[in-house]
Design an enzyme around this catalytic site. Structure first.
Site, short mmCIF file in Angstrom:
data_model
loop_
_atom_site.label_atom_id
_atom_site.label_comp_id
_atom_site.label_asym_id
_atom_site.label_seq_id
_atom_site.Cartn_x
_atom_site.Cartn_y
_atom_site.Cartn_z
N TYR A 1 39.58 -59.61 -34.67
CA TYR A 1 38.14 -59.73 -34.95
C TYR A 1 37.37 -58.43 -34.66
CZ TYR A 1 37.34 -61.73 -30.09
OH TYR A 1 37.26 -61.99 -28.77
N GLU A 2 36.16 -58.39 -35.13
CA GLU A 2 35.30 -57.21 -34.99
C GLU A 2 35.90 -56.02 -35.73
OE1 GLU A 2 32.56 -58.27 -33.56
OE2 GLU A 2 31.85 -56.39 -34.42
N GLY A 3 36.47 -56.29 -36.90
CA GLY A 3 37.19 -55.26 -37.66
C GLY A 3 38.64 -55.23 -37.20
N MET B 1 27.60 -53.60 -34.14
CA MET B 1 29.04 -53.69 -34.32
C MET B 1 29.76 -52.60 -33.54
SD MET B 1 30.42 -55.11 -37.84
CE MET B 1 30.15 -53.70 -38.88
N GLN C 1 40.16 -50.45 -38.18
CA GLN C 1 39.82 -49.37 -37.25
C GLN C 1 40.59 -48.10 -37.61
OE1 GLN C 1 37.39 -50.01 -35.13
NE2 GLN C 1 37.41 -52.17 -35.71
#
Lengths: 571, 571
Positions: free
Chosen positions: B433-435, B293, B440
């Site tokens: 997406y991806e957090g 990730m 973040q």
């Protein structure tokens, strides 16, 4: 997308920002008493939520379709448009002499906001009709007014604005469409116009095209442009739509959004048989066009409010429903609705604050339209100053809020089914059409700062200075004053280089002052008042300081922009 | 959309920001000498422009399609993917032990940038494969590595990441998919995963799904999650794709953009016959997932660079071609290319500056990956600090730049044919997406500020302070320092309330420092150098001061956000 008309907020803004009670004290707007205003806001809210909002999705997924027989609207639109006409919603601000109710422009603004929040693409149709009414009202002959205004005032017929040609976008003066006398007082129109919203559709028995064209031997540029009225169907002896005129829909654009609004390429006079009437004097086209364009700019600014309100309601509904993760730092590890997470609250409160700012700004400008109509010269000057702010900043905010709306939805925001994406796609045209926001910024620094030798700007700053309370807001007003005075005497490149950040600073200053005024008018302790207090506080705490951060950009000279040759942008 | 690989810029950034010459001095990265780097950049540029860019439009208009037999990619994709594999572009950063070239992650970043600028949706497929490689490389058994890595390293097989379930988005710990021992060392996987990019397609003979699931009696939350490898086709005795596993594509999402990337709903184990292998230890899934990730986050940040570069190139080409209006204030009244108008230049230079900032930021982080791989502990700490910045800020910039790209195109930007709208639509998923970018920001203030008792943050600030030259940049670094130290000890709500504006401030400070460093490295006087100098100057003059305007938001307490009950957001 279910939709709740923001009636309490609209009423507050009409009372405190527009000053509707003052307007209603005049003979002209006496009908706009509090009960009428409430009835209109509630009524249009019910109508829009019931009849128009349910069509927003099919407007996007199916959209207006071009066929050999012209543009066909999605199922349900023709009936919903008829319901709008029959409900009298088109008549609110239309002239009382011609079947309208003659209510304040600001109240019409509220009506149009509600219709557009329910269905932005659809509401663009009445928005254009309003522009046609204004052009005819101010520049049409008595015969033209009598022939067209009764049908436009009810919305029975709809209007369009035909300016753009492939080579003539922001540079309207470059247009080439021609008008040649036919010898009977009418004109033969020839040319191709692009980006004509609702240039054709199947919801009304006639469409009234207002077309800019050049008469023979007209001067070059904007000074040689005249305005013509070109009906889709020529009127017969009884004034009813008769023979089809020589206007053809060549195609409609495949746009990113606003699919319910057919954006047409119109070809006039393919068979040399397109009959038009001159509106106002020959070569007076730009002046006539500006009449409709100025209020159209406010109505595009209003689209920023519409999309912001819609996107906010959708995001709030999602955040009140979606459960995900426990609250950080708390002892309770059970998952909560995402509205409880700080950064989600930040986004939602920002959406609320920016939506309210956009609304305050556009309604403020709309109120100046009404005051100017009552003969208030200061209001007219204020209107001219703030029109570019209302158009540009409110549409910028519409886009920002729609983007935050997607973010609040997370992955579901990127999936079309939730509707969050539609707001985002629909919104993106608003900073472009009706004069790009860059053109608005150029208008602000190029023409408006110099109005009355800077007097109009000085008066606006004085208004702001008188009311501003929060420390940062006072500083922002002072910064706007200093920057504006500096730009007024700067050379053209420096002025234009700084125009956009300056427009944003000045808009935020004005919004901040208007929101503070709203805040002072709040008396209750209900949910509405606590929401308003929090969002206004957020605006003053976060958004006003951000605008102070634009000061450097608003005073940066153009030299950096020209420190590279044009070709080097491709390097 | 024609596309010119930004090779000069990439080389500059690799040299000055990544410090590739230093890396090449190590044994591990000795192959990354200057000539190789040039050959890779030029080669992938030619490949991407020739083979992938021409497919970007059909990827959008036709898109990946769901059929009863699985997902079918648009015409040309399978062949173009094969060409990518055969060209060896998948092997750049893949492990040398398993058929990869083992070149620096930063160089792979440049390759992936170019592929994604040519065709962002398509490039997501290799991006996911890279993640699968990393997970197996660090957590797979020797047998698993031997069985899968040779095929993933070439890109012959592709990878996916399966985290999300309807009730488990940002809250991964809420997932419910199960894994039950089959008694032979393998596991039976059951559950539904959503938002699985390239979860199915017809371009590769096998797809390697990495799936998070719970084993029997696993602890609740993230501590009970394990990682499984689930091939689309089980491997036969010779290690070749054999029988179809029990994984089914139930549907793909109808998204606003990125249509070339099929976003799948995958159903595992409908017939209780989905065979998976455990990767790493039981209950060690989150740790393994974070391995992939973290770099995946950099690669999503890189998508911000991709879309920004593509949108900028398109806008520059349009502005160098489109003629409209005379230059204001000049004597010459003939129309000029719009690149000559100040506000258009402002937009273009902003696009250039922000694109370069995003690239500097992401490559900087990528360089830390390589330094960390060489055993540099400080680089590892730096990487952890800046990963949320690279993911969130670069994707924010991608969106900003794509929006400006539409604006430069005017009305044509809203029409799909120009491609400007596609960049805008494609970009919008990247902050999600991806957090999400909010996640973040939470990671930055919640975990990263506290790393090494604040030492990692202090070290980053020290790096910035040492290099920063411009007065506003020095002030911004100081502001970041003060705000960061304050947030490190603030309570959770206050920290999270301020997290997003703080992330932006810190990102701008870092980008400013990196751009100044690039600027110092410029020696020539050609178009590239004058463009770089102008855009960096623009960044320092305008964007750094804007970030200073975020200080108020980054120090505002959470009280405003909680001054209203949740339900009042709907008022």
């Amino acid at each position: 997308m279910p939709f709740t008309p923001p009636v309490a907020e609209q009423r507050l803004v009409l009372d405190t920002i527009v000053g509707l009670p003052d307007l209603a004290a005049s003979d002209r707007f006496a009908a706009a008493d509090g009960d009428t205003v409430d009835a209109v806001l509630e009524g249009v809210g019910q109508f829009a939520a019931g009849e128009w909002a349910p069509l927003a999705r099919i407007g996007d997924t199916v959209g207006a379709q071009w066929t050999a027989d012209g543009v066909v609207m999605p199922d349900g639109y023709a009936a919903a448009y008829r319901a709008y006409v029959e409900g009298g919603w088109g008549t609110i601000g239309a002239p009382a002499d011609w079947g309208g109710q003659g209510l304040p422009f600001a109240l019409q603004t509220a009506v149009l906001e509600t219709l557009g929040t329910a269905n932005m693409g659809f509401a663009l149709c009445p928005t254009l009709t309003i522009g046609a009414i204004e052009a005819l009202q101010h520049h049409g002959s008595p015969e033209q007014q009598a022939a067209y205004l009764p049908h436009l005032s009810t919305g029975e017929w709809t209007g369009t604005m035909n300016l753009t040609e492939p080579q003539a976008g922001s540079d309207v003066g470059a247009l080439r469409a021609t008008a040649t006398p036919r010898g009977d007082g009418t004109w033969s129109i020839k040319g191709t116009k692009i980006f004509i919203s609702f240039g054709d559709h199947d919801m009304a028995p006639n469409i009234v095209h207002l077309v800019l064209a050049r008469t023979p031997d007209a001067p070059v540029g904007t000074r040689g442009i005249s305005l013509f009225l070109v009906p889709k169907y020529r009127l017969d002896a009884d004034g009813r739509p008769g023979a089809l005129n020589d206007v053809r829909v060549v195609s409609i654009e495949h746009k990113m959004g606003l699919h319910a609004s057919p954006t047409c390429v119109l070809s006039f006079g393919d068979h040399d048989d397109c009959v038009g009437e001159l509106i106002g004097p020959e070569h007076g086209g730009m002046r006539a066009m500006f009449t409709m364009m100025n209020n159209a700019r406010l109505n595009v600014g209003l689209q920023g409010v519409q999309v912001a309100e819609g996107a906010t309601q959708a995001a709030v509904a999602y955040a009140l429903d979606r459960v995900q993760s426990a609250r950080a730092g708390g002892a309770d590890r059970s998952s909560v609705r995402i509205v409880e997470h700080p950064d989600v609250r930040r986004m939602l409160l920002r959406m609320k604050a920016q939506t309210q700012a956009a609304r305050a700004l556009v309604y403020y400008a709309a109120g100046q339209v009404d005051r100017a109509a009552l003969g208030d010269a200061a209001a007219k000057a204020r209107l001219e100053m703030v029109t570019p702010l209302a158009k540009a900043h409110a549409t910028d905010l519409g886009n920002e809020v729609a983007s935050l709306g997607i973010q609040v939805h997370g992955g579901m925001g990127y999936v079309e089914e939730t509707g969050a994406a539609q707001f985002f796609r629909d919104a993106r045209i608003t900073p472009i059409y009706e004069g790009t926001n860059g053109i608005q910024a150029a208008d602000l620094v190029g023409r408006k700062l110099g109005l009355d030798n800077g007097g109009a700007f000085a008066a606006l700053i004085e208004d702001l200075r008188r009311e501003a309370e929060a420390e940062d807001l006072v500083a922002l007003v002072a910064a706007c004053d200093a920057v504006g005075r500096r730009l007024a005497t700067a050379d053209a490149d420096d002025r234009l280089a700084a125009s956009y950040p300056f427009l944003t600073m000045l808009s935020v200053a004005l919004c901040g002052v208007l929101l503070e005024r709203e805040s002072r008018a709040l008396t209750g302790e209900g949910d509405f008042e606590s929401m308003k207090r929090a969002s206004i506080r957020f605006y003053l705490e976060q958004i006003v300081p951000e605008a102070l951060g634009l000061r450097a950009a608003a005073t940066a000279p153009a030299t950096t922009l020209y420190a590279l040759p044009a070709a080097a942008f491709a390097a």
